[in-house]
Design a protein around this motif. Structure first.
Motif, short mmCIF file in Angstrom:
data_model
loop_
_atom_site.label_atom_id
_atom_site.label_comp_id
_atom_site.label_asym_id
_atom_site.label_seq_id
_atom_site.Cartn_x
_atom_site.Cartn_y
_atom_site.Cartn_z
N LEU A 1 0.06 -15.13 1.71
CA LEU A 1 -0.68 -13.92 1.33
C LEU A 1 -0.26 -13.45 -0.06
O LEU A 1 0.85 -13.68 -0.50
N THR A 2 -1.18 -12.78 -0.73
CA THR A 2 -0.84 -12.13 -2.00
C THR A 2 -0.06 -10.85 -1.71
O THR A 2 -0.01 -10.39 -0.56
N GLN A 3 0.52 -10.27 -2.76
CA GLN A 3 1.26 -9.02 -2.58
C GLN A 3 0.33 -7.92 -2.07
O GLN A 3 0.70 -7.13 -1.20
N ARG A 4 -0.90 -7.87 -2.60
CA ARG A 4 -1.84 -6.83 -2.14
C ARG A 4 -2.18 -7.02 -0.67
O ARG A 4 -2.25 -6.04 0.09
N GLU A 5 -2.38 -8.26 -0.25
CA GLU A 5 -2.67 -8.52 1.17
C GLU A 5 -1.47 -8.14 2.03
O GLU A 5 -1.61 -7.58 3.12
N THR A 6 -0.26 -8.44 1.52
CA THR A 6 0.96 -8.07 2.25
C THR A 6 1.06 -6.54 2.38
O THR A 6 1.46 -6.02 3.43
N ASP A 7 0.67 -5.83 1.31
CA ASP A 7 0.69 -4.36 1.36
C ASP A 7 -0.24 -3.85 2.47
O ASP A 7 0.09 -2.89 3.19
N ILE A 8 -1.39 -4.48 2.61
CA ILE A 8 -2.34 -4.07 3.65
C ILE A 8 -1.76 -4.33 5.04
O ILE A 8 -1.83 -3.48 5.93
N VAL A 9 -1.14 -5.51 5.21
CA VAL A 9 -0.52 -5.84 6.51
C VAL A 9 0.58 -4.82 6.84
O VAL A 9 0.69 -4.35 7.98
N ASP A 10 1.36 -4.46 5.83
CA ASP A 10 2.43 -3.48 6.01
C ASP A 10 1.87 -2.16 6.55
O ASP A 10 2.42 -1.56 7.48
N LEU A 11 0.76 -1.71 5.97
CA LEU A 11 0.17 -0.43 6.38
C LEU A 11 -0.51 -0.53 7.75
O LEU A 11 -0.50 0.43 8.52
N VAL A 12 -1.10 -1.69 8.03
CA VAL A 12 -1.67 -1.91 9.37
C VAL A 12 -0.56 -1.81 10.41
O VAL A 12 -0.71 -1.17 11.45
N ALA A 13 0.59 -2.43 10.10
CA ALA A 13 1.73 -2.42 11.02
C ALA A 13 2.27 -1.01 11.24
O ALA A 13 2.86 -0.72 12.29
N GLN A 14 2.05 -0.14 10.27
CA GLN A 14 2.48 1.26 10.40
C GLN A 14 1.46 2.10 11.15
O GLN A 14 1.66 3.29 11.38
N GLY A 15 0.33 1.47 11.52
CA GLY A 15 -0.68 2.16 12.32
C GLY A 15 -1.74 2.89 11.53
O GLY A 15 -2.50 3.68 12.10
#
Length: 203
Positions: A143-157
């Motif tokens: 994943l790109t950093q931006r995609e990782t940022d999105i996954v991070d926020l999804v994981a936070q709910g």
């Protein structure tokens, strides 16, 4: 089209005024040396577009941009600065700027960029886009950093709307990127994605 040039470097102001003053459809109504002066000129002239530096005495360009957009939302602002770091780019866009150009870039097409801004386009220097979107070594595998940022926020709910607000993206863009992420990782849904994220973090 009425323009205001805001920069504490008088040479920059005068050069831009001379360059842009040659265009029949552009009128430089004034120049300002800091963000506070820019607000005062807006009260007097109400320009259509502002070319705004970031680092200035008395009031910087980001603070001035936010105040101007709060009071006169129709005024469009293009940051014109030497600062290319991600923090300043994001702060400027969050404050309401519709464009972000680097001073070292060629300015021959400045008039066209201003017209594009006025027509409703977001104008970002190629290097600025690279700064925002470039993949990072710390990104999740594949994943790109931006995609990782999105996954991070999804994981936070966070919802798509909340993620869009955090990352200065449209809800549609978040939705599309999330679909790409699920496809890349061969994961079924957001819940599985969150589990994947936390397993990776713990590993």
């Amino acid at each position: 089209m009425k323009l205001l040039i805001v920069d504490d470097d008088q040479l920059v102001c005068q050069s831009l005024k001379l360059l842009l003053g040659k265009e029949e459809d552009l009128e430089v109504v004034d120049i300002a040396a800091n963000g506070q002066e820019a607000i005062e000129v807006c009260q007097r002239e109400l320009p259509d577009v502002i070319l705004m530096d970031i680092q200035m005495p008395i009031m910087d360009g980001i603070k001035s941009t936010k105040r101007i957009k709060d009071q006169w939302p129709s005024v469009q602002i293009m940051m014109l600065t030497t600062f290319q770091d991600e923090k300043n780019i994001r702060l400027a866009l969050k404050a309401g700027a519709e464009g972000y150009l680097i001073k070292s870039a060629a300015i021959e097409n400045m008039a066209q960029q201003i017209r594009a801004l006025r027509a409703g386009s977001t104008v970002l220097d190629a290097d600025v886009l690279k700064t925002i979107m470039e993949p990072d070594r710390e990104a999740l595998e594949g994943l790109t950093q931006r995609e990782t940022d999105i996954v991070d926020l999804v994981a936070q709910g966070l919802s798509n709307k909340e993620i869009a607000g955090q990352l200065f993206l449209s809800v549609g863009t978040v939705r599309n990127m999330l679909s790409v992420i699920l496809d890349k990782l061969e994961i079924r849904d957001r819940t599985q994605l969150a589990i994947y994220y936390w397993q990776r973090k713990q590993g």
